[in-house]
Design a protein around this motif. Structure first.
Motif, PDB file in Angstrom:
ATOM      1  N   GLU A 254       0.941  -1.158   0.347  1.00 41.12           N
ATOM      2  CA  GLU A 254      -0.068  -0.360   0.228  1.00 41.12           C
ATOM      3  C   GLU A 254       1.074   0.987   0.217  1.00 41.12           C
ATOM      4  N   PRO A 255       0.261   2.204   0.036  1.00 43.20           N
ATOM      5  CA  PRO A 255      -1.042   2.492  -0.488  1.00 43.20           C
ATOM      6  C   PRO A 255      -1.570   2.429  -1.570  1.00 43.20           C
ATOM      7  N   HIS A 256      -1.311   1.562  -2.826  1.00 39.03           N
ATOM      8  CA  HIS A 256      -1.175   1.666  -4.250  1.00 39.03           C
ATOM      9  C   HIS A 256      -2.185   0.413  -4.655  1.00 39.03           C
ATOM     10  N   GLY A 257      -2.671  -0.779  -3.679  1.00 40.93           N
ATOM     11  CA  GLY A 257      -2.778  -1.586  -3.578  1.00 40.93           C
ATOM     12  C   GLY A 257      -2.300  -2.447  -4.396  1.00 40.93           C
ATOM     13  N   ILE A 258      -0.969  -2.970  -4.669  1.00 42.13           N
ATOM     14  CA  ILE A 258      -0.474  -3.646  -4.955  1.00 42.13           C
ATOM     15  C   ILE A 258      -0.460  -5.255  -5.238  1.00 42.13           C
ATOM     16  N   LEU A 259      -0.378  -6.285  -5.646  1.00 36.52           N
ATOM     17  CA  LEU A 259      -0.393  -7.701  -4.912  1.00 36.52           C
ATOM     18  C   LEU A 259       0.343  -9.184  -5.570  1.00 36.52           C
ATOM     19  N   TYR A 260       1.298  -8.980  -4.701  1.00 34.76           N
ATOM     20  CA  TYR A 260       2.447 -10.303  -5.289  1.00 34.76           C
ATOM     21  C   TYR A 260       1.751 -11.497  -4.855  1.00 34.76           C
ATOM     22  N   THR A 261       1.969 -12.018  -6.305  1.00 31.00           N
ATOM     23  CA  THR A 261       1.274 -13.430  -5.789  1.00 31.00           C
ATOM     24  C   THR A 261       2.959 -14.662  -6.188  1.00 31.00           C
ATOM     25  N   LYS A 262       2.623 -15.586  -5.577  1.00 30.81           N
ATOM     26  CA  LYS A 262       3.333 -16.983  -5.616  1.00 30.81           C
ATOM     27  C   LYS A 262       4.918 -16.698  -5.100  1.00 30.81           C
ATOM     28  N   VAL A 263       4.651 -15.736  -3.717  1.00 30.97           N
ATOM     29  CA  VAL A 263       6.299 -14.719  -3.273  1.00 30.97           C
ATOM     30  C   VAL A 263       7.129 -15.398  -2.721  1.00 30.97           C
ATOM     31  N   GLN A 264       8.521 -16.111  -2.971  1.00 34.20           N
ATOM     32  CA  GLN A 264       9.595 -16.790  -1.885  1.00 34.20           C
ATOM     33  C   GLN A 264      10.391 -15.462  -1.858  1.00 34.20           C
ATOM     34  N   LEU A 265      11.047 -16.042  -1.053  1.00 33.86           N
ATOM     35  CA  LEU A 265      12.420 -15.847   0.291  1.00 33.86           C
ATOM     36  C   LEU A 265      13.064 -15.289  -0.364  1.00 33.86           C
ATOM     37  N   GLU A 266      13.738 -15.859  -1.888  1.00 34.69           N
ATOM     38  CA  GLU A 266      14.385 -14.768  -2.456  1.00 34.69           C
ATOM     39  C   GLU A 266      13.780 -13.524  -3.386  1.00 34.69           C
ATOM     40  N   ASP A 267      12.273 -13.128  -3.488  1.00 30.08           N
ATOM     41  CA  ASP A 267      12.052 -12.193  -3.748  1.00 30.08           C
ATOM     42  C   ASP A 267      12.225 -11.242  -2.952  1.00 30.08           C
ATOM     43  N   CYS A 268      12.712 -11.556  -2.622  1.00 33.89           N
ATOM     44  CA  CYS A 268      12.095 -10.083  -1.031  1.00 33.89           C
ATOM     45  C   CYS A 268      13.310  -9.259  -1.249  1.00 33.89           C
ATOM     46  N   ASP A 269      14.661  -8.859  -1.873  1.00 39.88           N
ATOM     47  CA  ASP A 269      14.936  -7.855  -1.543  1.00 39.88           C
ATOM     48  C   ASP A 269      14.852  -7.171  -3.250  1.00 39.88           C
ATOM     49  N   GLU A 270      13.980  -8.309  -4.307  1.00 37.19           N
ATOM     50  CA  GLU A 270      14.437  -7.582  -4.814  1.00 37.19           C
ATOM     51  C   GLU A 270      13.117  -6.264  -5.245  1.00 37.19           C
ATOM     52  N   ILE A 271      11.986  -7.343  -4.676  1.00 40.48           N
ATOM     53  CA  ILE A 271      10.582  -5.735  -4.053  1.00 40.48           C
ATOM     54  C   ILE A 271      10.871  -4.840  -3.660  1.00 40.48           C
ATOM     55  N   PHE A 272      12.612  -4.903  -2.483  1.00 44.39           N
ATOM     56  CA  PHE A 272      12.238  -4.040  -2.055  1.00 44.39           C
ATOM     57  C   PHE A 272      13.301  -2.948  -2.729  1.00 44.39           C
ATOM     58  N   HIS A 273      14.514  -3.316  -3.488  1.00 51.18           N
ATOM     59  CA  HIS A 273      14.816  -2.261  -3.675  1.00 51.18           C
ATOM     60  C   HIS A 273      14.789  -1.582  -5.256  1.00 51.18           C
ATOM     61  N   ARG A 274      13.404  -2.765  -5.921  1.00 47.81           N
ATOM     62  CA  ARG A 274      12.616  -2.795  -7.259  1.00 47.81           C
ATOM     63  C   ARG A 274      11.836  -1.849  -7.438  1.00 47.81           C
ATOM     64  N   THR A 275      10.644  -2.520  -6.169  1.00 49.93           N
ATOM     65  CA  THR A 275       9.448  -1.459  -6.234  1.00 49.93           C
ATOM     66  C   THR A 275       9.034  -0.432  -5.033  1.00 49.93           C
ATOM     67  N   ILE A 276       9.767  -1.410  -3.626  1.00 47.64           N
ATOM     68  CA  ILE A 276       9.687  -0.224  -2.575  1.00 47.64           C
ATOM     69  C   ILE A 276      10.680   1.532  -3.198  1.00 47.64           C
ATOM     70  N   GLU A 277      11.794   1.175  -3.900  1.00 47.78           N
ATOM     71  CA  GLU A 277      12.841   2.502  -3.928  1.00 47.78           C
ATOM     72  C   GLU A 277      12.711   3.065  -5.312  1.00 47.78           C
ATOM     73  N   LYS A 278      12.591   2.024  -6.463  1.00 48.68           N
ATOM     74  CA  LYS A 278      12.180   2.634  -7.586  1.00 48.68           C
ATOM     75  C   LYS A 278      10.967   3.067  -8.427  1.00 48.68           C
ATOM     76  N   GLY A 279       9.825   1.817  -6.932  1.00 48.15           N
ATOM     77  CA  GLY A 279       8.543   2.347  -7.832  1.00 48.15           C
ATOM     78  C   GLY A 279       8.408   1.707  -9.395  1.00 48.15           C
ATOM     79  N   GLU A 280       8.851   0.268  -9.820  1.00 46.71           N
ATOM     80  CA  GLU A 280       9.063  -0.601 -10.222  1.00 46.71           C
ATOM     81  C   GLU A 280       8.430  -1.905 -10.102  1.00 46.71           C
ATOM     82  N   PRO A 281       6.854  -2.481 -10.968  1.00 46.27           N
ATOM     83  CA  PRO A 281       6.797  -3.470 -10.559  1.00 46.27           C
ATOM     84  C   PRO A 281       7.748  -4.623 -10.922  1.00 46.27           C
TER      85      PRO A 281
END
Length: 634
Positions: free
Chosen positions: A99-126
């Motif tokens: 949130e706040p934009h309601g993105i839903l990631y599916t079938k997330v694995q432990l190895e995806d966490c870093d990519e989610i943080f650095h790409r989606t949170i820091e850079k705004g990339e889906p």
């Protein structure tokens, strides 16, 4: 958290908690329901917490692609990593909502966490490979996914959207406002009238009017009264109540408190099966937090109303879903139903008048008190208003927990929400209402899912289990499975259920073993009628429903089993007949060498044959053949 002494303080906590959420830079909601935890979401939560801790000052970016055309940067507030309850989309777990934009990631694995943080949170990339896709369409927002878009989530509204382990998050959504309204603006009689006017019917299976039940307790001369919540939920494949207790426990607790105020009860019990450890832990935490801040206990919100809540763990007996058996179990006795009258509303727990409703029923109460009976009746048909949560499982593409208005058709549930039948299968039937329910078939796809419409079809909503079956399913085996469950769960108190279900199971086992006779079908019907008419409790009276409905709708399958000794779905092992195709067999002898009973014979480089008198139907030969020469006949 400080003690909430009055309604003004409750409003202050609501506004403060709401502002904290709205001002946060980002909220990462990780599904911590039982299903996703089993898939590893606990470790995903820990890793995301580590990443946030290691990067406390990071700016949160939501690029134009995520922020719908305009880049959005959040600098203030905190990045919150939260444990949410079940999002419902169990097929796609582990799930993560940003949130706040309601993105839903599916079938997330432990190895995806870093990519989610650095790409989606820091850079705004889906991250496209984590987004849900259907029919070539990529969905970034959870609310746009057909599975969610076709639902009306009222009871499940908070599940997946708030932290399930913190009372402030529930209060921020308007939690305990309904209790406040009841205590300060309504008399107990007015509360009961509002529930009665809403025509809320029990979501545990029977559909009994909730308001009428409450009024029966309120008018008893005995002033010691109890409120009991049935969280036993023993149906195979059902997990609606569990998800509410895990994901939004305070909503159910608030409903119980309003019920206690309405009938004059000072104590309540939540009966939860011991196989729900996470639900029990979340309930314990919710009760302790509510007690700590003064929303449970003595003089709630500064009024004369006092209420104490206890948790009782059940040992997993299906029969304890029946009211008198449940109260007997809480009392420390063996969970067995008793003859009625007197009924639970007259002499229930400890012989006192008792309100007994299930989790979903109580979870509807706060919304009715806040929004009014007319609002509730505006959803669904007149005689079955409101929504209903269903556990959608089986041969459907998107299994999970759903909530739809009463009166929604089976076709909408299976095809619009569930995405249709998975694989190459075709719809055959759906078992509704668990082991005490019945089957619906293709002509019933457009029948409304409500209490009265299903009763006419010889089925029932039950607690809300929906098991979808395709054309590869053997309906005789389905009947045997449910009868085996019911027979094992019979408490044994009355002869019709104890002995009758055992005889029915024996007949069904003979049929699937290839030893059935045509006369067995008539005997099954006779036994089913007798048990239904003479059993002591609701479990026994509905035990034969799966057999009765499958006999009525799929009699030809029963006849194939007893006359032709065939199971067209190849489910019943004893009725399989393996054959070797001479055209494909290369005479390699691998099948013969893998047969554990020496049922295959032949000569090298010549077609081999199977002696079906010796064959034990294990399928080892079929698995061993590299040329696809062995298959099941029919």
């Amino acid at each position: 958290m400080e003690r909430i002494e009055n309604r003004e303080m409750l409003e202050q906590v609501c506004q403060t908690s709401k502002a904290q959420i709205e001002n946060s830079r980002c909220r990462i909601l990780i599904c911590a329901g039982t299903g996703c935890l089993a898939g590893g979401s606990g470790k995903i939560f820990e890793r995301m917490c580590e990443l946030v801790k290691d990067n406390p000052d990071v700016e949160v970016h939501f690029g134009a692609e995520i922020a719908h055309g305009k880049e959005d940067i959040h600098k203030d507030g905190e990045i919150g990593v939260k444990k949410s309850g079940c999002h419902g989309f169990c097929e796609m777990g582990p799930l993560m909502r940003i949130e706040p934009h309601g993105i839903l990631y599916t079938k997330v694995q432990l190895e995806d966490c870093d990519e989610i943080f650095h790409r989606t949170i820091e850079k705004g990339e889906p991250i496209r490979h984590l987004l849900f896709k259907q029919d070539g369409i990529e969905y970034k927002r959870q609310e746009d996914i057909p599975f969610y878009k076709k639902q009306t989530r009222n009871v499940l509204k908070n599940c997946g959207h708030i932290d399930a382990e913190h009372i402030q998050e529930y209060i921020s959504t308007g939690g305990y406002k309904a209790l406040e309204k009841a205590l300060f603006e309504m008399t107990p009689e007015e509360v009961i009238k509002e529930i009665s006017d809403s025509n809320l019917r029990g979501r545990g299976g029977g559909g009994f009017p909730t308001g009428y039940k409450w009024s029966q307790v309120a008018r008893q001369k005995e002033k010691t009264r109890y409120v009991v919540c049935n969280g036993d939920e023993g149906d195979p494949g059902a997990f609606m109540d569990r998800s509410i207790m895990e994901g939004d426990p305070h909503k159910m607790i608030e409903g119980m408190m309003i019920g206690a105020y309405a009938v004059g009860a000072k104590e309540g019990y939540i009966y939860v099966r011991a196989e729900y450890p996470l639900a029990i832990n979340r309930l314990k935490l919710a009760i302790s937090q509510a007690e700590e801040c003064g929303l449970l206990g003595e003089h709630i919100l500064g009024t004369d109303f006092s209420f104490h809540l206890h948790i009782n763990r059940g040992a997993g007996a299906f029969v304890c879903g029946e009211g008198s058996a449940l109260t007997a179990s809480i009392e420390g006795n063996r969970g067995m139903p008793r003859v009625k009258p007197p009924r639970t509303v007259e002499q229930g727990l400890f012989g006192k008048p008792t309100v007994l409703n299930n989790v979903e029923t109580f979870a509807n109460v706060p919304m009715i008190i806040l929004e009014g009976a007319d609002w509730f009746k505006s959803i669904g048909p007149e005689n079955s208003p409101g929504t209903k949560a269903f556990a959608l499982t089986g041969s459907v593409k998107h299994t999970g927990l759903i909530e739809v208005p009463m009166g929604t058709t089976l076709r909408e549930v299976i095809y619009d929400i569930g995405g249709g039948i998975k694989g190459d299968g075709e719809f055959k039937a759906v078992q509704i209402g668990g082991p005490s329910g019945g089957c619906l078939i293709t002509p019933h796809l457009d029948v409304n899912l409500d209490f009265d419409s299903l009763k006419k079809m010889g089925a029932m909503i039950g607690s809300g289990g929906l098991v979808v079956m395709d054309n590869h399913t053997c309906m005789v085996e389905v009947a045997r499975f449910f009868m085996n469950f019911t027979q094992n769960e019979s408490c044994g108190k009355c002869v019709p259920c104890r002995e009758g279900t055992k005889r029915m199971l024996e007949i069904l086992e003979r049929i699937v073993a290839g030893n059935g006779k045509v006369e067995d079908l008539d005997l099954l019907e006779e036994l089913a009628t007798t048990i239904t008419e003479t059993a002591l409790c609701g479990l026994g009276k509905s035990a034969a429903l799966p057999v009765m409905s499958t006999l009525k709708l799929f009699r030809e399958e029963y006849m194939e089993h007893v006359v032709d000794k065939k199971c067209v779905s190849h489910t019943c092992t004893a009725l399989r007949r393996f054959i070797i195709s001479p055209e494909r067999c290369k005479g390699c002898s691998k099948c013969a060498r893998n047969c554990p009973v020496g049922a295959i014979s032949g000569r090298i480089k010549e077609p081999y044959v199977i002696d079906n008198e010796k064959c034990i139907k294990c399928g080892a030969c079929e698995s061993a053949c590299a040329f696809g020469a062995i298959h099941i006949e029919g």
